[in-house]
Design a protein around this motif. Structure first.
Motif, PDB file in Angstrom:
ATOM      1  N   ARG A 277       6.489  -6.234  -9.584  1.00 32.84           N
ATOM      2  CA  ARG A 277       7.345  -7.021  -8.688  1.00 32.84           C
ATOM      3  C   ARG A 277       7.085  -6.667  -7.225  1.00 32.84           C
ATOM      4  O   ARG A 277       7.063  -7.551  -6.354  1.00 32.84           O
ATOM      5  CB  ARG A 277       8.812  -6.811  -9.044  1.00 32.84           C
ATOM      6  CG  ARG A 277       9.245  -7.505 -10.333  1.00 32.84           C
ATOM      7  CD  ARG A 277      10.751  -7.514 -10.483  1.00 32.84           C
ATOM      8  NE  ARG A 277      11.254  -6.179 -10.773  1.00 32.84           N
ATOM      9  CZ  ARG A 277      11.455  -5.704 -11.999  1.00 32.84           C
ATOM     10  NH1 ARG A 277      11.180  -6.455 -13.062  1.00 32.84           N
ATOM     11  NH2 ARG A 277      11.938  -4.491 -12.184  1.00 32.84           N
ATOM     12  N   GLU A 278       6.887  -5.386  -6.946  1.00 34.12           N
ATOM     13  CA  GLU A 278       6.629  -4.968  -5.570  1.00 34.12           C
ATOM     14  C   GLU A 278       5.290  -5.510  -5.081  1.00 34.12           C
ATOM     15  O   GLU A 278       5.177  -5.981  -3.928  1.00 34.12           O
ATOM     16  CB  GLU A 278       6.638  -3.444  -5.481  1.00 34.12           C
ATOM     17  CG  GLU A 278       6.275  -2.877  -4.121  1.00 34.12           C
ATOM     18  CD  GLU A 278       7.252  -3.257  -3.011  1.00 34.12           C
ATOM     19  OE1 GLU A 278       6.927  -3.035  -1.841  1.00 34.12           O
ATOM     20  OE2 GLU A 278       8.350  -3.779  -3.326  1.00 34.12           O
TER      21      GLU A 278
ATOM     22  N   ARG B  90       3.783  -8.207  -6.120  1.00 34.25           N
ATOM     23  CA  ARG B  90       3.953  -9.650  -5.893  1.00 34.25           C
ATOM     24  C   ARG B  90       4.631  -9.900  -4.552  1.00 34.25           C
ATOM     25  O   ARG B  90       4.256 -10.815  -3.817  1.00 34.25           O
ATOM     26  CB  ARG B  90       4.751 -10.284  -7.035  1.00 34.25           C
ATOM     27  CG  ARG B  90       4.036 -10.289  -8.366  1.00 34.25           C
ATOM     28  CD  ARG B  90       4.502 -11.419  -9.274  1.00 34.25           C
ATOM     29  NE  ARG B  90       5.932 -11.443  -9.481  1.00 34.25           N
ATOM     30  CZ  ARG B  90       6.569 -10.830 -10.473  1.00 34.25           C
ATOM     31  NH1 ARG B  90       5.878 -10.082 -11.341  1.00 34.25           N
ATOM     32  NH2 ARG B  90       7.865 -10.934 -10.619  1.00 34.25           N
ATOM     33  N   ARG B  91       5.625  -9.085  -4.228  1.00 28.49           N
ATOM     34  CA  ARG B  91       6.331  -9.242  -2.956  1.00 28.49           C
ATOM     35  C   ARG B  91       5.366  -9.040  -1.776  1.00 28.49           C
ATOM     36  O   ARG B  91       5.487  -9.706  -0.747  1.00 28.49           O
ATOM     37  CB  ARG B  91       7.483  -8.232  -2.874  1.00 28.49           C
ATOM     38  CG  ARG B  91       8.367  -8.396  -1.625  1.00 28.49           C
ATOM     39  CD  ARG B  91       9.412  -7.297  -1.533  1.00 28.49           C
ATOM     40  NE  ARG B  91       8.802  -6.011  -1.230  1.00 28.49           N
ATOM     41  CZ  ARG B  91       8.439  -5.630  -0.011  1.00 28.49           C
ATOM     42  NH1 ARG B  91       8.608  -6.439   1.021  1.00 28.49           N
ATOM     43  NH2 ARG B  91       7.894  -4.442   0.178  1.00 28.49           N
TER      44      ARG B  91
END
Length: 287
Positions: free
Chosen positions: A190-191, A193-194
């Motif tokens: 998720r990080e 992707r951010r």
């Protein structure tokens, strides 16, 4: 593989701007002044880059038309087109020079009238080369089409899926590798992707799988003897991350009457190598 930019040193300001724009668009470019270091062999480095590149952007100008070195690079690229029987040359015209004879039948990106449109044209032409999330691998006996996607399921699990279609002489093998991230891996994914580094993280996951591939059910190669879908499953860890892997596969098309070995491990390696090549970014000079 990187995209080679052929140009006259006199056009360096334009090329620097173009290269930075292409890198911002996630294209892997090779510019001699970004890559060459003191002591390098100019001829050897450029020859290797030109030979191994996925495409060649030719910056056509009055300067390059008069450059013996640029003509040599053009000739080498033309020879590659003839030998490989595919188009790899992408001309970019930046002034009112006379177009070289062997480029006159090619469409070119015209940076004279509308630089934004010309950049968009180059970006579109490079899409099939620089997309890290799908590709085609061609071998003498097989063509493999490949793509990757990702999702968050109803339980909040982060999942990466790789889809493969192997085209054989009379049948196809359809397979899918589903990778389920543990909580630590999910947070990292998720990080990334951010931060806009999705393909970097997927490349990392495939590296973890590839490094453990000899201990997986993919070695030795599974065998398909009928039309029913099969699957193998295992876990692979790189603390604190771990991944649950499920690989489903089936044969479709003409029944040849023979068993078929499926080299799913090779698909993983090819996907990993493709993403690695596309993700590579050369060191850029400080403006």
């Amino acid at each position: 593989m990187p995209i080679f930019i052929s140009y006259s040193q006199a056009d360096s300001p334009f090329v620097d701007g173009l290269a930075r724009q292409l890198v911002a668009l996630k294209h892997n470019v090779w510019v001699d002044r970004w890559e060459l270091k003191v002591g390098d062999s100019l001829t050897e480095k450029i020859e290797a880059a030109l030979t191994q590149s996925s495409a060649v952007i030719l910056v056509i100008s009055k300067n390059s038309v008069d450059s013996l070195w640029c003509r040599r690079e053009l000739n080498a690229a033309l020879v590659r087109e003839i030998e490989e029987k595919r188009s790899i040359i992408l001309p970019c015209r930046i002034d009112d020079c006379e177009m070289p004879l062997f480029l006159r039948d090619k469409l070119y990106a015209d940076f004279r009238a509308d630089p934004d449109k010309a950049l968009a044209d180059i970006d579109a032409a490079l899409a099939g080369i620089s997309n890290p999330f799908q590709a085609r691998f061609e071998e003498p006996e097989f063509i493999t089409d490949w793509a990757v996607d990702w999702m968050t399921d109803h339980d909040g699990n982060e999942i990466i899926r790789l889809h493969f279609v192997d085209h054989g002489p009379s049948y196809v093998i359809v397979s899918r590798c589903t990778i389920i991230c543990n909580p630590a891996a999910a947070r990292n994914f998720r990080e990334q992707r951010r931060l806009g580094k999705t393909s970097d993280y997927i490349s990392h996951v495939l590296e973890v799988l590839d490094n453990d591939i000899e201990n997986s059910p993919l070695v030795p190669a599974p065998v398909i003897s009928d039309q029913f879908e099969k699957f193998v499953a295992w876990n692979v860890a790189s603390e604190p991350e771990s991944f649950g892997v499920v690989f489903t596969y089936r044969r479709m098309g003409k029944d040849t009457g023979f068993d078929t070995f499926v080299h799913l491990d090779n698909n993983i390696r090819q996907a990993r190598e493709h993403i690695k090549q596309v993700n590579f970014e050369p060191d850029q000079p400080v403006p």
